[in-house]
Scaffold this active site. Structure first.
Site, mmCIF file in Angstrom:
data_model
loop_
_atom_site.group_PDB
_atom_site.id
_atom_site.type_symbol
_atom_site.label_atom_id
_atom_site.label_comp_id
_atom_site.label_asym_id
_atom_site.label_seq_id
_atom_site.Cartn_x
_atom_site.Cartn_y
_atom_site.Cartn_z
ATOM 1 N N SER A 32 0.802 -1.233 0.000
ATOM 2 C CA SER A 32 0.000 0.000 0.000
ATOM 3 C C SER A 32 0.836 1.285 0.000
ATOM 4 O O SER A 32 0.405 2.276 -0.616
ATOM 5 C CB SER A 32 -0.982 0.004 1.180
ATOM 6 O OG SER A 32 -0.310 -0.096 2.413
ATOM 7 N N ARG A 68 -10.016 1.590 -12.711
ATOM 8 C CA ARG A 68 -10.775 2.674 -12.086
ATOM 9 C C ARG A 68 -9.981 3.522 -11.097
ATOM 10 O O ARG A 68 -10.335 4.662 -10.833
ATOM 11 C CB ARG A 68 -12.024 2.086 -11.397
ATOM 12 C CG ARG A 68 -13.007 1.476 -12.400
ATOM 13 C CD ARG A 68 -14.262 0.987 -11.717
ATOM 14 N NE ARG A 68 -15.219 0.452 -12.677
ATOM 15 C CZ ARG A 68 -15.243 -0.801 -13.093
ATOM 16 N NH1 ARG A 68 -14.354 -1.655 -12.623
ATOM 17 N NH2 ARG A 68 -16.139 -1.211 -13.968
ATOM 18 N N GLN A 76 -9.658 13.009 -21.330
ATOM 19 C CA GLN A 76 -9.648 12.561 -22.721
ATOM 20 C C GLN A 76 -10.185 13.620 -23.666
ATOM 21 O O GLN A 76 -11.106 14.382 -23.340
ATOM 22 C CB GLN A 76 -10.470 11.277 -22.872
ATOM 23 C CG GLN A 76 -10.416 10.685 -24.274
ATOM 24 C CD GLN A 76 -11.032 9.296 -24.335
ATOM 25 O OE1 GLN A 76 -11.651 8.838 -23.390
ATOM 26 N NE2 GLN A 76 -10.853 8.617 -25.456
ATOM 27 N N SER A 121 -12.357 15.293 -26.183
ATOM 28 C CA SER A 121 -13.803 15.144 -26.289
ATOM 29 C C SER A 121 -14.262 15.131 -27.739
ATOM 30 O O SER A 121 -13.967 16.048 -28.506
ATOM 31 C CB SER A 121 -14.504 16.278 -25.541
ATOM 32 O OG SER A 121 -15.894 16.247 -25.761
ATOM 33 N N GLN A 122 -15.001 14.098 -28.114
ATOM 34 C CA GLN A 122 -15.619 14.073 -29.442
ATOM 35 C C GLN A 122 -16.818 15.009 -29.507
ATOM 36 O O GLN A 122 -17.303 15.323 -30.594
ATOM 37 C CB GLN A 122 -16.060 12.649 -29.796
ATOM 38 C CG GLN A 122 -14.927 11.691 -30.073
ATOM 39 C CD GLN A 122 -15.421 10.309 -30.474
ATOM 40 O OE1 GLN A 122 -16.552 9.927 -30.161
ATOM 41 N NE2 GLN A 122 -14.585 9.542 -31.152
ATOM 42 N N ARG A 133 -21.026 12.942 -34.000
ATOM 43 C CA ARG A 133 -20.035 11.964 -33.517
ATOM 44 C C ARG A 133 -20.598 10.545 -33.404
ATOM 45 O O ARG A 133 -19.843 9.595 -33.278
ATOM 46 C CB ARG A 133 -19.491 12.388 -32.149
ATOM 47 C CG ARG A 133 -20.543 12.393 -31.052
ATOM 48 C CD ARG A 133 -19.970 12.744 -29.696
ATOM 49 N NE ARG A 133 -21.049 13.022 -28.750
ATOM 50 C CZ ARG A 133 -20.895 12.977 -27.426
ATOM 51 N NH1 ARG A 133 -19.730 12.672 -26.905
ATOM 52 N NH2 ARG A 133 -21.912 13.256 -26.638
ATOM 53 N N CYS A 148 1.547 3.803 -8.296
ATOM 54 C CA CYS A 148 2.380 2.633 -8.590
ATOM 55 C C CYS A 148 1.636 1.313 -8.409
ATOM 56 O O CYS A 148 1.825 0.375 -9.189
ATOM 57 C CB CYS A 148 3.622 2.638 -7.700
ATOM 58 S SG CYS A 148 4.823 3.897 -8.136
ATOM 59 N N ARG A 149 0.810 1.229 -7.405
ATOM 60 C CA ARG A 149 0.101 -0.027 -7.160
ATOM 61 C C ARG A 149 -0.887 -0.317 -8.290
ATOM 62 O O ARG A 149 -1.010 -1.452 -8.747
ATOM 63 C CB ARG A 149 -0.614 0.023 -5.813
ATOM 64 C CG ARG A 149 -1.017 -1.344 -5.279
ATOM 65 C CD ARG A 149 -1.633 -1.214 -3.906
ATOM 66 N NE ARG A 149 -1.808 -2.494 -3.246
ATOM 67 C CZ ARG A 149 -2.384 -2.636 -2.062
ATOM 68 N NH1 ARG A 149 -2.836 -1.576 -1.399
ATOM 69 N NH2 ARG A 149 -2.507 -3.834 -1.518
ATOM 70 N N ARG A 164 -2.413 -6.053 -18.784
ATOM 71 C CA ARG A 164 -2.290 -5.544 -20.153
ATOM 72 C C ARG A 164 -0.968 -5.872 -20.829
ATOM 73 O O ARG A 164 -0.845 -5.679 -22.048
ATOM 74 C CB ARG A 164 -2.509 -4.016 -20.147
ATOM 75 C CG ARG A 164 -3.849 -3.585 -19.573
ATOM 76 C CD ARG A 164 -5.033 -4.226 -20.283
ATOM 77 N NE ARG A 164 -6.305 -3.744 -19.738
ATOM 78 C CZ ARG A 164 -7.494 -4.074 -20.205
ATOM 79 N NH1 ARG A 164 -7.594 -4.900 -21.234
ATOM 80 N NH2 ARG A 164 -8.603 -3.596 -19.655
#
Length: 244
Positions: free
Chosen positions: A65, A91, A97, A99-100, A158, A175-176, A185
């Site tokens: 932790s 999460r 991000q 935006s479209q 869009r 980091c965790r 991934r």
């Protein structure tokens, strides 16, 4: 409209990451206040080697932790919406991000899967569809503007954009969370695009903080066996029951 490739840049990370993690770990087992130790850490009175050995030893026990106090921020560009939909499923992170809804996609760039690029007929069909999408987007945007929608016409036009549409996103993970992200991934079962991005992110993390990320990656690399089961294993590592 043109094909683009993924670009991964490390924008920032927590200053003095190893010392901060060392201090956080020490606070768990130290009777005093690590705030009194902090100036000594910054001055180099406690060697990096000693800090690294302590951190790696405690992490090996399963106590992780305190590494959450350090975070890394990346800028990803030239990635598909298919990738970002997977990315935001992690999460415990922060995302910003493109935006479209507000960014005009009339000249949308796109990401082409290698399997499609390698097949001439599939490539031609893909490119034709990208042209069709671009034309439909521009037509719809113009029709909505004629109806008085103005700049807000992008938010409805869009809806015809595909998952191949290129996007840019800023992501911050501690980091965790990064260790968990890399476990999932960097695996060969991960989708090719996000796997490539994850491996680049891991390389950048190792340059900054090898003490934490030296053994990061797909779970099989750390465990020495494949935890995916017989149905999903890629064969790089033995299954648990086959270990000698």
């Amino acid at each position: 409209m043109s094909e683009v490739k993924a670009r991964v840049e490390l924008l920032a990370h927590t200053p003095e990451p190893l010392s901060l993690i060392y201090a956080a770990f020490r606070q768990c087992y130290h009777a005093g206040d690590v705030a009194d130790m902090w100036p000594r850490l910054l001055a180099g009175d406690i060697s990096r080697e000693k800090q690294a050995a302590f951190v790696e030893n405690i992490m090996a026990s399963g106590h992780a932790s305190p590494i959450e106090h350090v975070s890394f921020t990346f800028a990803l560009s030239g990635v598909s919406r298919a990738l970002t939909h997977q990315l935001v499923r992690h999460r415990i992170a922060s995302y910003s991000q493109q935006s479209q809804r507000y960014v005009d996609a009339s000249d949308m760039n796109y990401v082409m899967p290698p399997a499609i690029a390698a097949n001439p007929k599939a490539r031609e069909r893909f490119l034709n569809f990208m042209d069709e999408v671009g034309s439909a987007y521009r037509d719809l945007k113009a029709m909505l503007e004629e109806d008085g929608r103005g700049s807000s016409s992008c938010e409805d036009a869009r809806f015809v954009l595909p998952q191949a549409a290129a996007s840019s996103i800023v992501v911050t993970m501690n980091c965790r969370t990064l260790l968990n992200f890399f476990e999932h991934r960097c695996c060969t079962r991960a989708q090719w695009e996000i796997r490539g991005v994850a491996r680049t992110m891991l390389s950048l993390c190792r340059e900054v903080l090898p003490e934490v990320f030296r053994h990061a990656g797909a779970r099989c690399e750390r465990l020495g066996y494949c935890p995916e089961g017989e149905k999903f294993t890629c064969g790089r590592y033995p299954l648990p029951e086959r270990r000698s």
